[in-house]
Write a protein that holds these residues in place. Structure first.
Motif: not given
Length: 415
Positions: A38-54, A281-287
């Motif tokens: 869950l920690a990795i999923m939270i970090a991955a989602v926050c990073i990808i969303i942040g990267f896309k937003k920036e 993101v989806w690959v990370i979440l599923v794995l």
């Protein structure tokens, strides 16, 4: 109280205060798997969303959400002018989906210093221009306005251009414009910005639109195009489509038809690249969910085997397989919940530290950013937690059927 829930709670908490009966190494590993996943999923989602937003904000900052130009304009920066009347401006602002509009003028030029020269594009803006993006990325100087630029030609350049031409705040430079006849204008640097988006930083210089309008010999209402800011980015495609049909039917005083494009259509390569990040993101979440789920399955099987005697006793007392399975599903929920609490603590702590102190840096020449970006979106965090809980519990259903294989007679062996 629910009997199955009560039994599961007693197994989880133990007979004595602060003594947990569920404490085998395999169970701890299962809880750790949920927490880490869950920690990795939270970090991955926050990073990808942040990267896309920036990245999205940088592109929009240079070109707005929607651009309206003439159908006769081409890919060069010498656009065919259109008339931006007050009537057209009011018509656009009456659209509830539009937050703001402003005209702009672009004109290519060549900056010549004593030692170097560089091709750039001057973007002329008026007093109604939205400076929010450039104020955020301004590292020296200040934003100019038509009222305080009388007597000199203001310019805001990027640090990329300043470094290449060895220019500093307050310096002046001459820009030559290839037209008939060739003209030159001297500009004074009032500000230096840096977005780390090299494709734009090495190109754009901002100045007063009136200067470029006089160079082109245009009238006051003539502009290269109109930039439109929308209120809801998620409805950008729909708003663009509506404006396209509305503006294609509109004619300015020159008889020109207007062409509408969204920033996605102007920069398809960038936005297609950003869309590809969603797949990561989806690959990370599923794995992560699969890994966490399988560690919990192994943990539940160990608990069932450890509690074989208890299962036999419950069955001999008339408890059904379904009832006993509910006990272990409740117990799984407790363990998953414990893992999720730790996962949220670890994941959110990492995100907050990165957001505050920018611990992990990036190469701006590759990623357009100086540090790993973080965007803490409460909606996505809630959905991520809910999805993890639901999927993990669903994965626990199959191993709970092992209870049906245990009979009271066989369970005596485990005494």
């Amino acid at each position: 109280m629910n009997t199955e829930f009560f039994i599961a709670k007693r197994i989880y908490k133990g007979d004595k205060k602060n003594e947990k009966r569920v404490s085998s190494p395999a169970i701890k590993i299962a809880i750790s798997g949920i927490a880490l996943g869950l920690a990795i999923m939270i970090a991955a989602v926050c990073i990808i969303i942040g990267f896309k937003k920036e990245i999205r904000e940088k592109v929009i900052g240079f070109g707005s959400h929607i651009q309206i130009t003439s159908f006769e304009s081409n890919n060069s920066y010498e656009d065919h002018p259109i008339a931006f009347s007050d009537t057209l401006k009011k018509r656009l602002l009456n659209n509830p989906a539009i937050a703001g509009v402003h005209g702009f003028i672009t004109k290519p030029g060549i900056i010549k210093t004593e030692q170097d020269f560089l091709g750039i594009v001057l973007k002329g803006v008026s007093d109604d221009y939205d400076w929010h993006f450039f104020k955020k990325n301004l590292i020296e100087g200040k934003i100019f306005s038509p009222t305080d630029s009388a007597g000199f030609n203001p310019a805001i350049i990027s640090r990329n251009i300043a470094n290449k031409l060895h220019l500093s705040l307050g310096d002046s430079f001459t820009t030559y414009f290839v037209q008939e006849p060739v003209r030159a204008r001297r500009f004074t640097i009032t500000g230096i910005y840096e977005t780390n988006f090299e494709d734009y930083d090495k190109l754009y210089v901002l100045t007063d639109a009136t200067i470029l309008s006089r160079l082109n010999g245009w009238e006051d209402d003539m502009v290269s195009g109109i930039e439109v800011l929308v209120r809801d980015y998620d409805r950008l495609d729909q708003t663009t489509q509506e404006l396209f049909f509305e503006m294609s039917a509109y004619q300015d005083r020159f008889g020109s038809r207007l062409y509408t494009q969204s920033i996605k259509e102007i920069n398809p390569m960038i936005f297609n690249w950003l869309n590809l990040l969603d797949m990561n993101v989806w690959v990370i979440l599923v794995l992560m969910i699969l890994v966490s789920g399988f560690t919990m399955i192994s943990g539940l099987l160990i608990i069932i085997l450890e509690r074989t005697n208890m299962i036999g006793m419950l069955k001999s007392m008339g408890a059904s397989d379904f009832s006993i399975r509910k006990v272990f599903l409740y117990l799984s929920a407790f363990l998953i919940g414990q893992g999720m609490i730790w996962g949220n603590v670890i994941g959110l702590l990492f995100c907050l530290l990165q957001k505050q102190f920018n611990i992990f840096k990036l190469d701006p020449s590759i990623y357009y950013l100086t540090a790993v970006p973080i965007d803490l979106n409460p909606v996505f965090l809630i959905l991520l937690n809910a999805g993890t809980l639901v999927v993990s519990l669903i994965m626990m259903i199959a191993p709970s059927y092992l209870v049906a294989k245990i009979t009271p007679a066989k369970s005596i062996r485990f005494e």
